[in-house]
Design an enzyme around this catalytic site. Structure first.
Site, PDB file in Angstrom:
ATOM      1  N   HIS A   1      -2.731   7.331   7.189  1.00 46.40           N
ATOM      2  CA  HIS A   1      -1.724   8.210   6.572  1.00 46.40           C
ATOM      3  C   HIS A   1      -2.371   9.510   6.084  1.00 46.40           C
ATOM      4  CE1 HIS A   1       2.091   6.101   6.488  1.00 46.40           C
ATOM      5  NE2 HIS A   1       1.555   5.005   5.987  1.00 46.40           N
TER       6      HIS A   1
ATOM      7  N   CYS B   1       5.734  -0.246   7.612  1.00 43.74           N
ATOM      8  CA  CYS B   1       5.385   0.956   6.871  1.00 43.74           C
ATOM      9  C   CYS B   1       6.606   1.418   6.090  1.00 43.74           C
ATOM     10  CB  CYS B   1       4.930   2.053   7.836  1.00 43.74           C
ATOM     11  SG  CYS B   1       4.442   3.565   6.984  1.00 43.74           S
ATOM     12  N   LEU B   2       6.392   1.754   4.824  1.00 47.17           N
ATOM     13  CA  LEU B   2       7.511   2.194   3.982  1.00 47.17           C
ATOM     14  C   LEU B   2       8.116   3.500   4.504  1.00 47.17           C
ATOM     15  CD1 LEU B   2       5.973   1.321   0.487  1.00 47.17           C
ATOM     16  CD2 LEU B   2       7.722   0.053   1.759  1.00 47.17           C
TER      17      LEU B   2
ATOM     18  N   GLN C   1       2.878  10.022   1.762  1.00 43.86           N
ATOM     19  CA  GLN C   1       4.186   9.356   1.882  1.00 43.86           C
ATOM     20  C   GLN C   1       5.144   9.773   0.777  1.00 43.86           C
ATOM     21  OE1 GLN C   1       2.273   5.238   2.396  1.00 43.86           O
ATOM     22  NE2 GLN C   1       4.145   5.058   3.596  1.00 43.86           N
TER      23      GLN C   1
ATOM     24  N   HIS D   1      -4.750   1.362   7.573  1.00 41.51           N
ATOM     25  CA  HIS D   1      -3.380   1.902   7.659  1.00 41.51           C
ATOM     26  C   HIS D   1      -3.214   3.097   6.707  1.00 41.51           C
ATOM     27  CE1 HIS D   1       1.177   1.117   7.865  1.00 41.51           C
ATOM     28  NE2 HIS D   1       1.077   1.894   6.803  1.00 41.51           N
ATOM     29  N   GLU D   2      -3.732   2.966   5.478  1.00 45.76           N
ATOM     30  CA  GLU D   2      -3.556   4.043   4.477  1.00 45.76           C
ATOM     31  C   GLU D   2      -4.443   5.252   4.777  1.00 45.76           C
ATOM     32  OE1 GLU D   2      -1.033   3.593   2.887  1.00 45.76           O
ATOM     33  OE2 GLU D   2      -0.845   1.411   2.889  1.00 45.76           O
TER      34      GLU D   2
ATOM     35  N   GLY E   1       0.837  -1.199   0.000  1.00 49.16           N
ATOM     36  CA  GLY E   1       0.000   0.000   0.000  1.00 49.16           C
ATOM     37  C   GLY E   1       0.865   1.239   0.000  1.00 49.16           C
TER      38      GLY E   1
END
Ligand code: GNR
Ligand code: NI
Length: 172
Positions: free
Chosen positions: A140, A94-95, A51, A136-137, A46
Site C-alpha cells: 500500500h 483489503c478494506l 488508505q 500487503h501493507e 491492518g
C-alpha cells in the site's frame, strides 16, 4: 479519537507512493491512534495511511484473535530487508477493495526494519499471517494493491464492479 474514511479502489491516491516520515511526534501518534481505531472498527487486521488519504509510510497491524488480548503493532517507515524464498498462498482481502477476496502468493517469512510508536528503531522477524499482512501493507505504501497480482482479466473485472458500486452510491 476519530474513525477515518477509508478510500476505495479505484482512487488515484491508492496508486501513489507514500513519503518517508521524518519525525514521530504527537501529531503522528494521533494519526496512528485514529488509524488503529478505524482498523478495529472496519474491522480489519491492518491499515496503511494511504488508505485514509495520507501519503506517509505509516502502518498499523493487529492480528490477535477476537478472544485474545489486543496486540496493536505500529510501523513507521517499514522496510522489508529480507523475504524468504519459500512462499505460501493465502486468501487476501483489503478494506479498500470491499467484498472481494483472492488467493495471493507471498514469502512465508520476512524481516522488517521500522520505527515504532515511541520513535525507536526496531527489527522484526515475521512469519505466517503477520508476514503476509506486513507485505500487503508495505505494498500500500508503494501504491500496490493485492489485485495487481491477479490476472488482468480478474483484476479488471473487480475494478469494473467497484466502479459500478461507486457510481450507484452517488445516485442514491
Ligand atoms: O483486514 C485485512 N485482512 C487481510 C487478510 C489477508 C491478507 C491481508 C489482509 S489486510 C486487510 C486490511 C487491509 O486492507 N489492509 O491494508
Ligand atoms: Ni489493504
Amino acid at each position: 479519537m476519530t474513525i477515518l474514511n477509508i478510500l476505495k479502489e479505484p482512487h488515484p491516491i491508492l496508486r501513489k507512493k507514500s513519503q518517508l516520515v521524518h519525525e514521530v511526534d504527537n501529531n503522528l501518534r494521533k494519526l496512528m491512534d485514529n488509524m488503529l481505531q478505524t482498523m478495529y472498527n472496519a474491522p480489519g487486521i491492518g491499515l496503511a495511511a494511504p488508505q485514509v488519504g495520507i501519503l506517509q509510510r505509516v502502518v498499523v497491524i493487529d492480528i490477535s484473535k477476537d478472544n485474545e488480548f489486543k496486540k496493536p503493532l505500529f510501523f513507521v517507515n517499514p522496510e522489508i530487508t529480507w523475504r524468504s524464498e519459500e512462499v505460501e498462498t493465502r486468501e487476501e482481502g483489503c478494506l479498500s477493495i470491499p467484498g472481494y477476496y483472492a488467493e495471493v502468493t507471498r514469502s512465508i517469512r520476512c524481516k522488517v526494519n521500522y520505527t515504532d510508536y515511541n520513535g525507536s528503531p526496531q527489527e522484526l522477524n515475521a512469519n505466517g499471517l503477520l508476514a503476509t499482512c506486513i507485505q500487503h501493507e508495505v505494498d500500500h505504501c508503494n501504491g500496490v494493491l493485492f489485485i495487481d497480482y491477479l490476472s488482468k482479466l480478474k483484476k479488471d473485472m473487480i475494478i469494473k464492479k467497484l466502479l459500478k458500486t461507486k457510481k450507484e452510491k452517488k445516485i442514491l
